[in-house]
Scaffold this active site. Sequence first.
Site, mmCIF file in Angstrom:
data_model
loop_
_atom_site.group_PDB
_atom_site.id
_atom_site.type_symbol
_atom_site.label_atom_id
_atom_site.label_comp_id
_atom_site.label_asym_id
_atom_site.label_seq_id
_atom_site.Cartn_x
_atom_site.Cartn_y
_atom_site.Cartn_z
ATOM 1 N N GLU A 1 -78.769 -70.036 45.384
ATOM 2 C CA GLU A 1 -79.925 -69.494 46.448
ATOM 3 C C GLU A 1 -80.656 -70.620 46.080
ATOM 4 O OE1 GLU A 1 -77.449 -68.006 44.271
ATOM 5 O OE2 GLU A 1 -77.209 -66.045 44.435
ATOM 6 N N CYS B 1 -81.540 -65.518 40.391
ATOM 7 C CA CYS B 1 -81.733 -65.680 41.698
ATOM 8 C C CYS B 1 -82.212 -64.301 42.392
ATOM 9 C CB CYS B 1 -80.707 -66.016 41.912
ATOM 10 S SG CYS B 1 -80.130 -68.111 42.257
HETATM 11 N N1 THU Z 1 -74.010 -69.445 40.823
HETATM 12 C C1 THU Z 1 -74.364 -70.022 42.278
HETATM 13 O O1 THU Z 1 -75.149 -70.693 42.370
HETATM 14 N N2 THU Z 1 -74.810 -68.125 42.776
HETATM 15 C C2 THU Z 1 -74.649 -67.182 41.989
HETATM 16 O O2 THU Z 1 -75.016 -65.859 42.342
HETATM 17 C C3 THU Z 1 -73.967 -66.790 40.614
HETATM 18 C C4 THU Z 1 -73.636 -68.383 40.160
HETATM 19 C C5 THU Z 1 -73.412 -70.654 40.235
HETATM 20 C C6 THU Z 1 -74.107 -71.159 38.670
HETATM 21 C C7 THU Z 1 -73.433 -71.871 38.587
HETATM 22 O O3 THU Z 1 -72.884 -73.410 38.592
HETATM 23 C C8 THU Z 1 -71.504 -71.060 39.014
HETATM 24 O O4 THU Z 1 -71.623 -70.130 39.873
HETATM 25 C C9 THU Z 1 -70.976 -70.596 37.333
HETATM 26 O O5 THU Z 1 -71.985 -69.490 36.994
#
Ligand code: THU
Length: 130
Positions: A52, A86
């Site tokens: 995000e 986020c």
């Molecule tokens: N992550 C995201 O990119 N967005 C989300 O809404 C949840 C978590 C990513 C962060 C990290 O790279 C991985 O997912 C595990 O937490």
Amino acid sequence: MSLLETARAVRENAYVPYSRFKVGAAIRATSGAVYAGCNVENVAYPQGTCAEAGAIAAMVAGGDTEIAEVLVIADSPEPVPPCGGCRQKLREFAKGSVAITMATTDGQSLTLTMDQLLPGAFDASHMERA
Ligand code: THU
């Protein structure tokens, strides 16, 4: 391309050597332009960024600051909600009524509003004294 197609495609580029959990995000701005982001991890774990955050950065770099719609996708047993940080980042550019769709690669999806995901959000009004 639809938000789903955009998020699904960008997710493939996620850099996730540590979690192996790829996430893709797509934002449609009120201008109609669509922006994409994926998570980018780092060996210094807290320096990693969420999908995000990448999509928001692309949007602002592209000249848009108002979100119309968001879609996030991951290979998860159930639709993955954006993390707390986020939610606040999205709220900066999204009104409470903006739809945020959480999708899974196997076709599930759940749509909630920004206000449902972040009720009682901190905003600039909280820094004013009446
Ligand atoms: N992550 C995201 O990119 N967005 C989300 O809404 C949840 C978590 C990513 C962060 C990290 O790279 C991985 O997912 C595990 O937490």
